[in-house]
Each structure stands twice: as structure tokens, then as C-alpha cells.
Design an enzyme around this catalytic site. Structure first.
Site, PDB file in Angstrom:
ATOM      1  N   HIS A   1       0.843  -1.205   0.000  1.00  0.00           N
ATOM      2  CA  HIS A   1       0.000   0.000   0.000  1.00  0.00           C
ATOM      3  C   HIS A   1       0.879   1.256   0.000  1.00  0.00           C
ATOM      4  CE1 HIS A   1      -2.635  -2.996   2.228  1.00  0.00           C
ATOM      5  NE2 HIS A   1      -3.477  -2.597   1.299  1.00  0.00           N
TER       6      HIS A   1
ATOM      7  N   GLN B   1      -7.883  -7.641 -10.905  1.00  0.00           N
ATOM      8  CA  GLN B   1      -8.590  -6.434 -10.453  1.00  0.00           C
ATOM      9  C   GLN B   1      -8.204  -5.247 -11.337  1.00  0.00           C
ATOM     10  OE1 GLN B   1      -9.402  -5.274  -6.210  1.00  0.00           O
ATOM     11  NE2 GLN B   1      -7.459  -4.235  -6.464  1.00  0.00           N
TER      12      GLN B   1
ATOM     13  N   SER C   1      -2.511  -8.317   3.260  1.00  0.00           N
ATOM     14  CA  SER C   1      -3.063  -8.156   4.607  1.00  0.00           C
ATOM     15  C   SER C   1      -3.396  -9.523   5.197  1.00  0.00           C
ATOM     16  CB  SER C   1      -4.310  -7.289   4.557  1.00  0.00           C
ATOM     17  OG  SER C   1      -4.010  -6.075   3.911  1.00  0.00           O
TER      18      SER C   1
HETATM   19  P1  AMP Z   1      -6.287  -4.127  -0.429  1.00  0.00           P
HETATM   20  O1  AMP Z   1      -6.185  -3.255   0.779  1.00  0.00           O
HETATM   21  O2  AMP Z   1      -5.813  -5.526  -0.218  1.00  0.00           O
HETATM   22  O3  AMP Z   1      -7.620  -4.016  -1.122  1.00  0.00           O
HETATM   23  O4  AMP Z   1      -5.245  -3.525  -1.453  1.00  0.00           O
HETATM   24  C1  AMP Z   1      -5.276  -2.171  -1.816  1.00  0.00           C
HETATM   25  C2  AMP Z   1      -4.367  -1.953  -2.991  1.00  0.00           C
HETATM   26  O5  AMP Z   1      -3.034  -2.349  -2.638  1.00  0.00           O
HETATM   27  C3  AMP Z   1      -4.772  -2.795  -4.214  1.00  0.00           C
HETATM   28  O6  AMP Z   1      -4.623  -2.010  -5.377  1.00  0.00           O
HETATM   29  C4  AMP Z   1      -3.794  -3.920  -4.168  1.00  0.00           C
HETATM   30  O7  AMP Z   1      -3.535  -4.475  -5.437  1.00  0.00           O
HETATM   31  C5  AMP Z   1      -2.563  -3.220  -3.630  1.00  0.00           C
HETATM   32  N1  AMP Z   1      -1.634  -4.199  -3.053  1.00  0.00           N
HETATM   33  C6  AMP Z   1      -1.927  -5.189  -2.170  1.00  0.00           C
HETATM   34  N2  AMP Z   1      -0.835  -5.935  -1.934  1.00  0.00           N
HETATM   35  C7  AMP Z   1       0.168  -5.416  -2.688  1.00  0.00           C
HETATM   36  C8  AMP Z   1       1.546  -5.750  -2.879  1.00  0.00           C
HETATM   37  N3  AMP Z   1       2.104  -6.775  -2.251  1.00  0.00           N
HETATM   38  N4  AMP Z   1       2.266  -5.002  -3.749  1.00  0.00           N
HETATM   39  C9  AMP Z   1       1.694  -3.949  -4.391  1.00  0.00           C
HETATM   40  N5  AMP Z   1       0.415  -3.582  -4.247  1.00  0.00           N
HETATM   41  C10 AMP Z   1      -0.341  -4.304  -3.410  1.00  0.00           C
END
Ligand code: AMP
Length: 259
Positions: free
Chosen positions: A35, A151, A184
Site C-alpha cells: 500500500h 482487479q 493483509s
Molecule cells: P487491499 O487493501 O488488499 O484491497 O489492497 C489495496 C491496494 O493495494 C490494491 O490495489 C492492491 O492491489 C494493492 N496491493 C496489495 N498488496 C500489494 C503488494 N504486495 N504489492 C503492491 N500492491 C499491493
């Protein structure tokens, strides 16, 4: 840094800021370095950086892991402030889905393959909440992680199909030193499960669907939902596995750099 809970306050706060670039980073909180990389990307090219913090019930299956999803708003707000975020929009479920809510966005084909096959309705929930966030914040740029490659593809399609005026940025997957993509949900893994989960990035690193499947099938204690090449932009080798009660997804691009 401002924190807003309502759509009205968010719009009022952002109204004077729309002269310059506004970046939106949608998150479900439980922030990690993935994030933070999106927030840094937004900070680098936008005058105003908005982070949304909303665990979207519509993208979880009935009886799924919504209740188990890790939440720590105080920590997330501190990390967002450190990352230079200007505004965090952290609405309640009722604010986003008021009584009588019945309008959904469905990206029909892209939303029904791969993850969509195992999580029916997931991308409908994602597309709907992202469209609503885009209408509330009206960003010039919106940031997503390549970690969730499908996504990205679904949102890109929605932006094109609905002629939304926003630039999508997809930033590389951030990994731990052992190769596991940050998520997460990783906090739900026991040390032994985490060890088993490492088979997923190892398998994908072969960049070959058959070899990756063989690696996963040799690993004990993993249930493979899929491991397939997906014709996205860029095309990726994508996989989803279950380790105990935790489901993990990951992918590697088959063109360009190797994140
Ligand atoms: P989430 O909170 O899991 O919905 O993720 C929010 C954003 O963070 C989304 O665009 C995810 O693709 C991105 N994200 C989650 N994990 C990673 C990661 N390991 N590397 C880069 N972006 C991430």
C-alpha cells in the site's frame, strides 16, 4: 491529514483541490509496504493524495472471511499520515451501501474468469465500490497494485467501457525478502503455513503454467484453486492457493520486469 466519514464531507473537502492532479489509492486498510508503494506513487505525481479505507463487504462471499479481515484503523491512519496522505476517506458500510442500495456494476467476462470462478460476485463488488469511490473523490489518477492483476484488468475495462475520466496506474508487486507477496491476509498464516505458502511464488517464478502446477502439487498442505496464464496487459502467470483457511493469490508478469 484530514479524515472524512461521509460522502458530503469528502466532496466539500476536495472541492477546492480539483484544480491540480488528485490521486486516489483505494485500500481495505491493514496497510503494508505494498500500500505504501501506491501512496508514494500517488504522492510523486499528484498535488492531492486521497486514500480510501473501506473493508468492502460486497466483495466478500457470504460466510467468507469478512469477519476475519484484519483491521487497525489507528495504525493505518498513522501510516497514511507518515506517507504524506492529505485526506483519508473512511466511510461506514451504511454510508457506502445505504438502505435500499441496488445498483451494481458488472464487468461480465473479465469478472467471471480465474478469481471470478472461485469468488462469484467478487468483482461485481470491487467494480461497484471503485466506481462509487471514483464518483465521490473524482481523482485524475487512481492507483492499484499489480499483485491483484485481474482487479487491474477489470477496473481498466470499466474505465474504458464507461468512459471514466481517470488515469489508471498499476504499480509492481511488493514482496517480502523470502518472495511472498505482501498481503493483509499474510498475518493470518501460522509460521508453518507461511513456509508452505512460499511454494506459490516459487511455482510462479518458473513462468510456466505446467511447471508451476507441478511445483504446487509437490508441496504438502496446499490446495490449488488455479494456476494459469492470463492474457492481461501485461500477460501474467497467475495462481491462487489455499493454505489452511487462508486464500492467497499472486502472479508474475510474463513481459517486462519481473515483479
Ligand atoms: P487491499 O487493501 O488488499 O484491497 O489492497 C489495496 C491496494 O493495494 C490494491 O490495489 C492492491 O492491489 C494493492 N496491493 C496489495 N498488496 C500489494 C503488494 N504486495 N504489492 C503492491 N500492491 C499491493
Amino acid at each position: 491529514m484530514r479524515v472524512t466519514r461521509t460522502i458530503a464531507d469528502t466532496r466539500a473537502d476536495l472541492a477546492p483541490r480539483h484544480g491540480g492532479p488528485v490521486g486516489l489509492v483505494p485500500t481495505m486498510g491493514s496497510l503494508h509496504a505494498g500500500h505504501l508503494s501506491l501512496l508514494r506513487g500517488a504522492r510523486a505525481e499528484c498535488d492531492t493524495v486521497v486514500m480510501s479505507l473501506f473493508v468492502n463487504p460486497a466483495q466478500f462471499a457470504e460466510g467468507g472471511d469478512l469477519e476475519r479481515y484484519p483491521r487497525d484503523e489507528a495504525r493505518d491512519l498513522a501510516l497514511a499520515e507518515d506517507a504524506g496522505v492529505d485526506l483519508v476517506f473512511a466511510p461506514s458500510v451504511d454510508e457506502m451501501y445505504p438502505v435500499g442500495f441496488q445498483t451494481w456494476v458488472e464487468v461480465t467476462e473479465l469478472g467471471s474468469i480465474l478469481e471470478g470462478r472461485f469468488r462469484p460476485g467478487h468483482f461485481r463488488g470491487v467494480a461497484t465500490v471503485v466506481l462509487k469511490l471514483l464518483t465521490i473523490v473524482r481523482p485524475s489518477h487512481v492507483y492499484f497494485g499489480q499483485k491483484d492483476a485481474q482487479q487491474v484488468e477489470v477496473i481498466r475495462r470499466m474505465i474504458a467501457d464507461l468512459a471514466l475520466e481517470v488515469e489508471l496506474r498499476a504499480l509492481p508487486t511488493v514482496r517480502d525478502a523470502d518472495g511472498l507477496a505482501l498481503s493483509s491476509r499474510n498475518t493470518q498464516l501460522s509460521p508453518a503455513e507461511r513456509e508452505r505458502a512460499l511454494a506459490l511464488p516459487r511455482a510462479l517464478a518458473t513462468r510456466n503454467a505446467a511447471e508451476a502446477r507441478a511445483v504446487l502439487e509437490r508441496s504438502n498442505g496446499l490446495v490449488v484453486d488455479y494456476v494459469e496464464v492470463a492474457d492481461f496487459d501485461p500477460s501474467v502467470l497467475a495462481g491462487a492457493v489455499r493454505v489452511g483457511s487462508t486464500r492467497l493469490i499472486d502472479n508474475v508478469p510474463l513481459e517486462g520486469d519481473d515483479t
